[in-house]
Design an enzyme around this catalytic site. Structure first.
Site, PDB file in Angstrom:
ATOM      1  CB  SER A 203      20.935  22.813   3.886  1.00 30.24           C
ATOM      2  OG  SER A 203      19.649  22.486   4.334  1.00 30.24           O
TER       3      SER A 203
ATOM      4  CB  SER B  15      24.563  20.753   8.226  1.00 30.30           C
ATOM      5  OG  SER B  15      25.640  21.654   8.400  1.00 30.30           O
TER       6      SER B  15
ATOM      7  CE1 TYR C  92      31.807  22.379   5.128  1.00 30.55           C
ATOM      8  CE2 TYR C  92      30.060  22.827   6.696  1.00 30.55           C
ATOM      9  CZ  TYR C  92      30.549  22.857   5.401  1.00 30.55           C
ATOM     10  OH  TYR C  92      29.767  23.372   4.395  1.00 30.55           O
TER      11      TYR C  92
ATOM     12  CB  THR D 178      31.941  19.161   3.109  1.00 31.62           C
ATOM     13  OG1 THR D 178      30.631  18.671   3.393  1.00 31.62           O
ATOM     14  CG2 THR D 178      31.853  20.310   2.115  1.00 31.62           C
TER      15      THR D 178
ATOM     16  CE  LYS E  57      26.991  17.946   0.393  1.00 32.06           C
ATOM     17  NZ  LYS E  57      27.414  19.341   0.224  1.00 32.06           N
TER      18      LYS E  57
ATOM     19  CG  HIS F 122      28.881  23.570  -0.862  1.00 28.69           C
ATOM     20  ND1 HIS F 122      29.848  23.031  -0.047  1.00 28.69           N
ATOM     21  CD2 HIS F 122      28.006  24.182  -0.037  1.00 28.69           C
ATOM     22  CE1 HIS F 122      29.561  23.320   1.219  1.00 28.69           C
ATOM     23  NE2 HIS F 122      28.442  24.007   1.251  1.00 28.69           N
TER      24      HIS F 122
HETATM   25  C1  FNR Z   1      24.256  23.906   1.917  1.00 25.78           C
HETATM   26  N1  FNR Z   1      25.122  22.869   1.626  1.00 25.78           N
HETATM   27  C2  FNR Z   1      25.922  22.370   2.622  1.00 25.78           C
HETATM   28  N2  FNR Z   1      26.807  21.391   2.346  1.00 25.78           N
HETATM   29  C3  FNR Z   1      27.590  20.878   3.312  1.00 25.78           C
HETATM   30  O1  FNR Z   1      28.384  19.996   3.020  1.00 25.78           O
HETATM   31  N3  FNR Z   1      27.507  21.346   4.595  1.00 25.78           N
HETATM   32  C4  FNR Z   1      26.645  22.330   4.952  1.00 25.78           C
HETATM   33  O2  FNR Z   1      26.585  22.732   6.108  1.00 25.78           O
HETATM   34  C5  FNR Z   1      25.838  22.894   3.932  1.00 25.78           C
HETATM   35  N4  FNR Z   1      25.000  23.919   4.213  1.00 25.78           N
HETATM   36  C6  FNR Z   1      24.211  24.437   3.233  1.00 25.78           C
HETATM   37  C7  FNR Z   1      23.351  25.482   3.523  1.00 25.78           C
HETATM   38  C8  FNR Z   1      22.514  25.992   2.552  1.00 25.78           C
HETATM   39  C9  FNR Z   1      21.604  27.116   2.895  1.00 25.78           C
HETATM   40  C10 FNR Z   1      22.535  25.434   1.247  1.00 25.78           C
HETATM   41  C11 FNR Z   1      21.624  25.955   0.166  1.00 25.78           C
HETATM   42  C12 FNR Z   1      23.399  24.421   0.951  1.00 25.78           C
HETATM   43  C13 FNR Z   1      25.146  22.257   0.286  1.00 25.78           C
HETATM   44  C14 FNR Z   1      24.121  21.141   0.189  1.00 25.78           C
HETATM   45  O3  FNR Z   1      24.518  20.021   0.937  1.00 25.78           O
HETATM   46  C15 FNR Z   1      23.952  20.670  -1.265  1.00 25.78           C
HETATM   47  O4  FNR Z   1      25.191  20.290  -1.797  1.00 25.78           O
HETATM   48  C16 FNR Z   1      23.321  21.731  -2.167  1.00 25.78           C
HETATM   49  O5  FNR Z   1      22.355  22.481  -1.480  1.00 25.78           O
HETATM   50  C17 FNR Z   1      22.683  21.075  -3.379  1.00 25.78           C
HETATM   51  O6  FNR Z   1      22.236  22.015  -4.282  1.00 25.78           O
HETATM   52  P1  FNR Z   1      20.720  22.543  -4.393  1.00 25.78           P
HETATM   53  O7  FNR Z   1      19.803  21.351  -4.323  1.00 25.78           O
HETATM   54  O8  FNR Z   1      20.525  23.498  -3.247  1.00 25.78           O
HETATM   55  O9  FNR Z   1      20.731  23.209  -5.720  1.00 25.78           O
END
Ligand code: FNR
Length: 367
Positions: free
Chosen positions: A81, A109, A133, A159, A235, A259
């Protein structure tokens, strides 16, 4: 009243909400549009019921598992995240130390506020996946991948659900942007602060629209494979069709994710999507799942439906916000304790005992 000592992940969320600035909380918590999928991710777990087995000696339970050559203390990993220093000054470093103490894997991330090299330097050898990304600037993207490989990351999590940023209304309302004292630390090349223009809404949405490559396609998986030896995890796959396509493309793993409901609202919950992906993959590569996992019983349910590893996103941010490294350790330890108890009450001595016949879709459906 606020819980004084959080007893579960939901209480960490309540405490974090009370502590975080509104813009930060809005960014971390929100889902896309009407947040239908945000609710469904958690509710879909509750539609599954257990068929536990009894009179099995569960005085010693083995929660360990080997995933992609990595031994984890239990099959729960940390999803990447972005921008964790908004939750706590130590951000990703606190998360990395906590993940090392618990004995699992950290997803970092592309948009971390600590550089990938600094994470490796502070917690050397921690098993890590680098979330990628793909930028329109492919040379920049390639440098990022090469740096992750050099820093010992075990996989690239590509992603694939974010050609544009989902519409997150809290971010539009709050004109979300990275606070000026923080940086997207993996980039020297792009002036991230200036590209996060928030004059007309979410600065992050503007950033993605201007810099991230919406033309990304399956042929780019081949390109990615040609520039790195790390396995590629896709992902954001939620269908059997894409799982088969990913296998053809030679991926090292499939990560069932929506996501955290932050991209397409109305998309199927991941626990509901998991099984068709597992059937399509037929054990040829590991299958990961995230989105909505909040209890040890959720981890058991996902493993019963065929996941090799399960990940959490937001709860890490809540742990960080409440108490930094210690908060993340405590939160992960609670989840681990819950997972152990769930295994015991289900009659599972080891992770491989968690099989498909342990769950049914609802209380009354014939098995
Ligand atoms: C994410 N997620 C995410 N995914 C990704 O591929 N790159 C990223 O930079 C981010 N950044 C991100 C920021 C925040 C604040 C959140 C809440 C989520 C998605 C993350 O990897 C994951 O898929 C989800 O957070 C899983 O769901 P839950 O556990 O938050 O319900």
């Amino acid at each position: 009243a606020l819980p004084s000592q959080p007893l579960n992940l939901a209480e960490y969320h309540i405490l974090a909400r009370a502590k975080l600035p509104a813009m930060v909380y809005g960014y971390y918590s929100s889902g896309a549009d009407d947040e239908q999928t945000l609710r469904d991710n958690e509710e879909a777990f509750k539609r599954l019921r257990f068929r536990p087995r009894v009179l099995i000696d569960v005085s010693n339970v083995d929660m360990t598992k080997r995933i992609m050559g990595i031994d984890v203390s239990f099959p729960l990993l940390v999803a990447p995240s972005a921008m964790q220093r908004m939750a706590h000054p130590e951000g990703e470093l606190a998360t990395a130390r906590a993940v090392a103490r618990i004995g699992t894997v950290m997803g970092l991330s592309s948009w971390s506020t600590t550089s990938l090299e600094d994470v490796e330097a502070h917690v050397p050898g921690l098993p890590k996946f680098f979330q990628l990304y793909v930028y329109k600037d492919r040379a920049l993207t390639e440098r990022l991948v090469k740096r992750a490989e050099k820093a010992g990351f075990r996989a690239i999590a590509l992603t694939v659900d974010t050609p544009q940023l989902g519409r997150r209304e809290a971010d539009i309302r709050n004109r979300f942007t990275l606070p000026p004292h923080l940086r997207l630390a993996n980039f020297d090349e792009v002036n991230d602060q200036s590209t996060m223009k928030q004059d007309s809404g979410s600065g992050l949405a503007a950033y993605v629209a201007s810099l991230i490559d919406a033309s990304l396609s399956w042929k780019d998986v081949a390109w990615l494979k040609s520039i790195t030896k790390m396995p590629i995890l896709v992902k954001g796959v939620v269908t059997a069709e894409d799982a088969r396509r990913a296998l053809q493309a030679g991926v090292g793993g499939i990560w069932v994710s929506n996501h955290g409901a932050r991209q397409l609202d109305g998309v199927v919950s991941t626990i509901d999507a998991l099984e068709e992906v597992v059937h399509a993959v037929q054990g040829r590569v590991p299958v990961f799942m995230d989105s909505g996992v909040r209890r040890g019983t959720d981890v058991v349910k996902a493993l019963a439906l065929g996941a090799d590893g399960v990940l959490i996103g937001r709860p890490i941010l809540w742990g960080l916000a409440v108490n930094g490294e210690e908060g993340v350790v405590h939160m992960l330890q609670m989840l681990k304790d819950e997972f152990k108890l769930a295994m015991q009450l289900c009659g599972c001595q080891r992770v491989s005992d968690i099989r498909r016949d342990l769950v049914i879709r609802n209380a009354f459906a014939p098995y």
